[in-house]
Write a protein that holds these residues in place. Structure first.
Motif, PDB file in Angstrom:
ATOM      1  N   ARG A 253       7.197 -29.831 -28.227  1.00 23.34           N
ATOM      2  CA  ARG A 253       7.474 -30.413 -29.559  1.00 23.34           C
ATOM      3  C   ARG A 253       6.279 -30.226 -30.496  1.00 23.34           C
ATOM      4  O   ARG A 253       6.443 -29.948 -31.679  1.00 23.34           O
ATOM      5  N   SER A 254       5.069 -30.395 -29.969  1.00 22.75           N
ATOM      6  CA  SER A 254       3.871 -30.217 -30.813  1.00 22.75           C
ATOM      7  C   SER A 254       3.803 -28.803 -31.355  1.00 22.75           C
ATOM      8  O   SER A 254       3.426 -28.586 -32.507  1.00 22.75           O
ATOM      9  N   LEU A 255       4.153 -27.834 -30.505  1.00 22.75           N
ATOM     10  CA  LEU A 255       4.111 -26.441 -30.970  1.00 22.75           C
ATOM     11  C   LEU A 255       5.151 -26.199 -32.057  1.00 22.75           C
ATOM     12  O   LEU A 255       4.917 -25.423 -32.981  1.00 22.75           O
ATOM     13  N   ASP A 256       6.302 -26.895 -31.961  1.00 24.15           N
ATOM     14  CA  ASP A 256       7.280 -26.812 -33.058  1.00 24.15           C
ATOM     15  C   ASP A 256       6.614 -27.247 -34.363  1.00 24.15           C
ATOM     16  O   ASP A 256       6.794 -26.620 -35.413  1.00 24.15           O
ATOM     17  N   LEU A 257       5.861 -28.355 -34.285  1.00 24.55           N
ATOM     18  CA  LEU A 257       5.216 -28.885 -35.490  1.00 24.55           C
ATOM     19  C   LEU A 257       4.173 -27.908 -36.022  1.00 24.55           C
ATOM     20  O   LEU A 257       4.153 -27.571 -37.206  1.00 24.55           O
ATOM     21  N   VAL A 258       3.290 -27.453 -35.126  1.00 23.34           N
ATOM     22  CA  VAL A 258       2.169 -26.608 -35.543  1.00 23.34           C
ATOM     23  C   VAL A 258       2.668 -25.266 -36.079  1.00 23.34           C
ATOM     24  O   VAL A 258       2.270 -24.825 -37.164  1.00 23.34           O
ATOM     25  N   LEU A 259       3.555 -24.621 -35.318  1.00 25.30           N
ATOM     26  CA  LEU A 259       4.030 -23.308 -35.757  1.00 25.30           C
ATOM     27  C   LEU A 259       4.985 -23.445 -36.934  1.00 25.30           C
ATOM     28  O   LEU A 259       5.108 -22.541 -37.753  1.00 25.30           O
ATOM     29  N   GLY A 260       5.643 -24.608 -37.036  1.00 34.68           N
ATOM     30  CA  GLY A 260       6.526 -24.863 -38.177  1.00 34.68           C
ATOM     31  C   GLY A 260       5.725 -24.924 -39.477  1.00 34.68           C
ATOM     32  O   GLY A 260       6.146 -24.381 -40.499  1.00 34.68           O
ATOM     33  N   VAL A 261       4.576 -25.577 -39.443  1.00 30.95           N
ATOM     34  CA  VAL A 261       3.727 -25.634 -40.647  1.00 30.95           C
ATOM     35  C   VAL A 261       3.064 -24.276 -40.874  1.00 30.95           C
ATOM     36  O   VAL A 261       2.981 -23.785 -42.007  1.00 30.95           O
ATOM     37  N   GLY A 262       2.576 -23.668 -39.791  1.00 31.63           N
ATOM     38  CA  GLY A 262       1.915 -22.357 -39.900  1.00 31.63           C
ATOM     39  C   GLY A 262       0.407 -22.503 -39.819  1.00 31.63           C
ATOM     40  O   GLY A 262      -0.181 -23.395 -40.444  1.00 31.63           O
ATOM     41  N   LEU A 263      -0.215 -21.600 -39.053  1.00 29.62           N
ATOM     42  CA  LEU A 263      -1.660 -21.726 -38.810  1.00 29.62           C
ATOM     43  C   LEU A 263      -2.494 -21.623 -40.083  1.00 29.62           C
ATOM     44  O   LEU A 263      -3.422 -22.413 -40.287  1.00 29.62           O
ATOM     45  N   GLU A 264      -2.165 -20.667 -40.942  1.00 33.83           N
ATOM     46  CA  GLU A 264      -2.998 -20.485 -42.138  1.00 33.83           C
ATOM     47  C   GLU A 264      -3.023 -21.758 -42.990  1.00 33.83           C
ATOM     48  O   GLU A 264      -4.064 -22.155 -43.503  1.00 33.83           O
ATOM     49  N   LYS A 265      -1.862 -22.389 -43.097  1.00 35.03           N
ATOM     50  CA  LYS A 265      -1.776 -23.611 -43.895  1.00 35.03           C
ATOM     51  C   LYS A 265      -2.584 -24.735 -43.227  1.00 35.03           C
ATOM     52  O   LYS A 265      -3.239 -25.533 -43.895  1.00 35.03           O
ATOM     53  N   ILE A 266      -2.516 -24.786 -41.899  1.00 35.65           N
ATOM     54  CA  ILE A 266      -3.270 -25.814 -41.164  1.00 35.65           C
ATOM     55  C   ILE A 266      -4.772 -25.583 -41.344  1.00 35.65           C
ATOM     56  O   ILE A 266      -5.531 -26.530 -41.576  1.00 35.65           O
ATOM     57  N   TRP A 267      -5.211 -24.327 -41.222  1.00 34.67           N
ATOM     58  CA  TRP A 267      -6.647 -24.025 -41.392  1.00 34.67           C
ATOM     59  C   TRP A 267      -7.123 -24.484 -42.762  1.00 34.67           C
ATOM     60  O   TRP A 267      -8.177 -25.098 -42.900  1.00 34.67           O
ATOM     61  N   LYS A 268      -6.320 -24.181 -43.786  1.00 36.62           N
ATOM     62  CA  LYS A 268      -6.701 -24.518 -45.149  1.00 36.62           C
ATOM     63  C   LYS A 268      -6.747 -26.041 -45.330  1.00 36.62           C
ATOM     64  O   LYS A 268      -7.664 -26.587 -45.945  1.00 36.62           O
ATOM     65  N   ALA A 269      -5.743 -26.721 -44.770  1.00 35.20           N
ATOM     66  CA  ALA A 269      -5.681 -28.179 -44.927  1.00 35.20           C
ATOM     67  C   ALA A 269      -6.861 -28.851 -44.224  1.00 35.20           C
ATOM     68  O   ALA A 269      -7.433 -29.818 -44.735  1.00 35.20           O
ATOM     69  N   ASN A 270      -7.240 -28.338 -43.051  1.00 32.41           N
ATOM     70  CA  ASN A 270      -8.376 -28.948 -42.344  1.00 32.41           C
ATOM     71  C   ASN A 270      -9.688 -28.705 -43.075  1.00 32.41           C
ATOM     72  O   ASN A 270     -10.562 -29.580 -43.102  1.00 32.41           O
ATOM     73  N   ALA A 271      -9.829 -27.512 -43.677  1.00 33.15           N
ATOM     74  CA  ALA A 271     -11.039 -27.249 -44.459  1.00 33.15           C
ATOM     75  C   ALA A 271     -11.101 -28.231 -45.631  1.00 33.15           C
ATOM     76  O   ALA A 271     -12.159 -28.791 -45.942  1.00 33.15           O
ATOM     77  N   ALA A 272      -9.934 -28.475 -46.244  1.00 34.58           N
ATOM     78  CA  ALA A 272      -9.908 -29.397 -47.385  1.00 34.58           C
ATOM     79  C   ALA A 272     -10.198 -30.827 -46.938  1.00 34.58           C
ATOM     80  O   ALA A 272     -10.968 -31.544 -47.582  1.00 34.58           O
ATOM     81  N   SER A 273      -9.626 -31.244 -45.809  1.00 32.01           N
ATOM     82  CA  SER A 273      -9.861 -32.634 -45.397  1.00 32.01           C
ATOM     83  C   SER A 273     -11.307 -32.819 -44.950  1.00 32.01           C
ATOM     84  O   SER A 273     -11.914 -33.859 -45.228  1.00 32.01           O
ATOM     85  N   ALA A 274     -11.890 -31.797 -44.305  1.00 31.19           N
ATOM     86  CA  ALA A 274     -13.303 -31.927 -43.921  1.00 31.19           C
ATOM     87  C   ALA A 274     -14.172 -32.001 -45.173  1.00 31.19           C
ATOM     88  O   ALA A 274     -15.120 -32.797 -45.228  1.00 31.19           O
ATOM     89  N   SER A 275     -13.830 -31.221 -46.200  1.00 31.19           N
ATOM     90  CA  SER A 275     -14.699 -31.289 -47.378  1.00 31.19           C
ATOM     91  C   SER A 275     -14.471 -32.590 -48.138  1.00 31.19           C
ATOM     92  O   SER A 275     -15.410 -33.131 -48.732  1.00 31.19           O
ATOM     93  N   ALA A 276     -13.260 -33.147 -48.057  1.00 29.70           N
ATOM     94  CA  ALA A 276     -13.035 -34.468 -48.682  1.00 29.70           C
ATOM     95  C   ALA A 276     -13.873 -35.535 -47.966  1.00 29.70           C
ATOM     96  O   ALA A 276     -14.503 -36.385 -48.605  1.00 29.70           O
ATOM     97  N   LEU A 277     -13.911 -35.481 -46.639  1.00 33.42           N
ATOM     98  CA  LEU A 277     -14.703 -36.471 -45.890  1.00 33.42           C
ATOM     99  C   LEU A 277     -16.201 -36.290 -46.167  1.00 33.42           C
ATOM    100  O   LEU A 277     -16.937 -37.248 -46.375  1.00 33.42           O
ATOM    101  N   ARG A 278     -16.629 -35.030 -46.194  1.00 30.83           N
ATOM    102  CA  ARG A 278     -18.047 -34.744 -46.459  1.00 30.83           C
ATOM    103  C   ARG A 278     -18.454 -35.293 -47.825  1.00 30.83           C
ATOM    104  O   ARG A 278     -19.514 -35.902 -47.984  1.00 30.83           O
ATOM    105  N   THR A 279     -17.555 -35.082 -48.801  1.00 27.80           N
ATOM    106  CA  THR A 279     -17.836 -35.578 -50.155  1.00 27.80           C
ATOM    107  C   THR A 279     -17.913 -37.107 -50.169  1.00 27.80           C
ATOM    108  O   THR A 279     -18.801 -37.690 -50.790  1.00 27.80           O
ATOM    109  N   LEU A 280     -16.994 -37.737 -49.455  1.00 28.58           N
ATOM    110  CA  LEU A 280     -17.030 -39.203 -49.364  1.00 28.58           C
ATOM    111  C   LEU A 280     -18.385 -39.677 -48.822  1.00 28.58           C
ATOM    112  O   LEU A 280     -19.000 -40.594 -49.381  1.00 28.58           O
ATOM    113  N   PHE A 281     -18.846 -39.046 -47.747  1.00 24.27           N
ATOM    114  CA  PHE A 281     -20.103 -39.498 -47.146  1.00 24.27           C
ATOM    115  C   PHE A 281     -21.283 -39.216 -48.081  1.00 24.27           C
ATOM    116  O   PHE A 281     -22.214 -40.008 -48.168  1.00 24.27           O
ATOM    117  N   GLU A 282     -21.205 -38.109 -48.797  1.00 19.58           N
ATOM    118  CA  GLU A 282     -22.286 -37.805 -49.752  1.00 19.58           C
ATOM    119  C   GLU A 282     -22.299 -38.809 -50.900  1.00 19.58           C
ATOM    120  O   GLU A 282     -23.371 -39.250 -51.320  1.00 19.58           O
TER     121      GLU A 282
END
Ligand SMILES: *Cc1c(COP(=O)(O)O)cnc(C)c1O
Length: 384
Positions: A253-282
């Motif tokens: 089921r998890s693979l349905d979710l991950v492949l359903g969203v698509g890796l490129e989109k996931i990579w981009k979203a994680n980069a954005a969420s990490a930079s949002a968290l980094r900005t918060l801490f800064e």
């Protein structure tokens, strides 16, 4: 029952309802055509996530089991390997090597750094007996991302002078389905991962991919191995032993979710969420630990603030669990992960963090923090 928290930890991550439901399905026998079809399909779809045409071994165990399997299958006792060390998980590679009498040459780096291709070239240039390099793609103890692609290229260049293969191995436990990872295109020989991070499943499944030349080396390795002898798992459609069947159903089921969203989109979203968290801490005046930020974990130095006060206030008053510093970083840093979190949840975290800081005597401009994080998360809406 232990209390359940909203996990903002770099694994295990919170498991979504559809995956939890799959875990509760009636028992399946693993020696049936139905289960074997699922097993083969899991392997095929995992290969898509690893971006490889090579087979993926699915082992029962946590991520460390996959790390151990890589070492025990690819290196004989007294073989030398290079391990750049900038955190706890690289140290784990060194410890595993010790347990198998593999001679690990540590390349020490400061916390927050990651090895460069030049560091690796010069270390390999000095010692032609080295037969492998053990890397940590996302060093989760600091949130640093390693440039696997350029290091793997440097290793290939060093092979000519060494006159033998040098296997490039990556602990990609907190990078698979989080940060860009191209097993085949980057020429990686062993990539290990686990179910409880970017794959959004519970812990308990360990994964190993070996390149063709690494698989061809398996018969020549003199090393003790039985349950984790990868020859039992690779290139056969049958699980060698009773697999962790419920976890396999959950992973499906998890693979349905991950492949359903698509890796490129996931990579981009994680980069954005990490930079949002980094900005918060800064904004809060904290210094991030990582020079090259990974998508799966953001660590910051707490400075004068008590790490435990932040950790405990988030847990007790907001039901949010983050991760503390490990080993000699205990009390000095805190680590937060947004793996699998949607924009709304991340903004709730920003609010909880701002309230927590006010409580521990270090108030920040909450509206500014929300706005900055919200802007960075615009355009990458997944896991909503
Ligand atoms: C989470 C993690 C591990 C985990 O190992 P477990 O055996 O699953 O606890 C190993 N390496 C890295 C880089 C990790 O982030």
């Amino acid at each position: 029952m232990p209390r359940s928290y909203n996990l903002f930890t770099p694994g295990p991550v919170s498991v979504r309802t559809e995956v939890l439901q799959a875990l509760a399905l009636p028992a399946r026998h693993h020696r049936t055509a139905e289960f074997e079809a699922l097993w083969v399909d899991l392997g095929r779809r995992l290969a898509d996530v690893f971006r490889t045409g090579d087979p993926v071994a699915i082992l029962s165990g946590s991520g460390t089991a996959a790390m151990e399997a890589a070492v025990a299958n690819l290196f004989s006792a007294s073989d030398r390997v290079l391990v750049p060390v900038a955190g706890r998980f690289a140290r784990r590679w060194v410890e595993i090597c010790k347990a198998f009498d593999v001679d690990a040459v540590a390349l020490p780096l400061k916390y927050g750094e990651s090895p460069s291709a030049d560091d690796v070239s010069s270390a390999l240039g000095k010692d032609h007996s080295i037969r492998g390099i053990l890397l940590v793609h996302c060093e989760t103890s600091t949130g640093s991302l390693t440039d696997l692609e350029s290091i793997a290229r440097a290793v290939r260049d060093a092979e000519a002078a060494a006159g033998h293969p040098i296997f490039t191995c990556s602990d990609s436990i907190t990078s698979l389905a989080i940060d860009p990872l191209e097993t085949d295109a980057w020429g990686l020989d062993a990539v290990v991962s686990a179910s409880q991070k970017g794959l959004l499943s519970p812990p308990g499944l360990a994964l190993v991919v070996l390149s063709k030349r690494a698989r061809e080396a398996l018969d020549g390795i003199r090393q003790r191995r039985y349950y984790f002898d990868l020859r039992r798992y690779l290139g056969t459609p049958h699980p060698p032993f009773t697999p962790a069947v419920p976890l396999c159903l959950g992973l499906d089921r998890s693979l349905d979710l991950v492949l359903g969203v698509g890796l490129e989109k996931i990579w981009k979203a994680n980069a954005a969420s990490a930079s949002a968290l980094r900005t918060l801490f800064e904004i809060a005046g904290f210094v991030p630990v990582a020079r090259r930020q990974a998508g799966g974990a953001v660590a910051f130095w707490v400075g004068e603030v008590r790490a435990d006060a932040i950790f405990e206030t988030l847990r007790e008053e907001h039901g949010v669990l983050i991760a503390r510093g490990q080993d000699d970083l205990e009390g000095k840093i805190l680590r937060v992960s947004a793996i699998g979190k949607g924009r709304g949840e991340i903004l709730l975290f920003v609010r909880a963090f701002a309230e927590t800081l006010a409580k521990v005597g270090r108030p920040i401009d909450e509206a500014r923090a929300i706005e900055a994080a919200g802007n960075l998360l615009e355009g990458t809406r997944i896991w909503e």
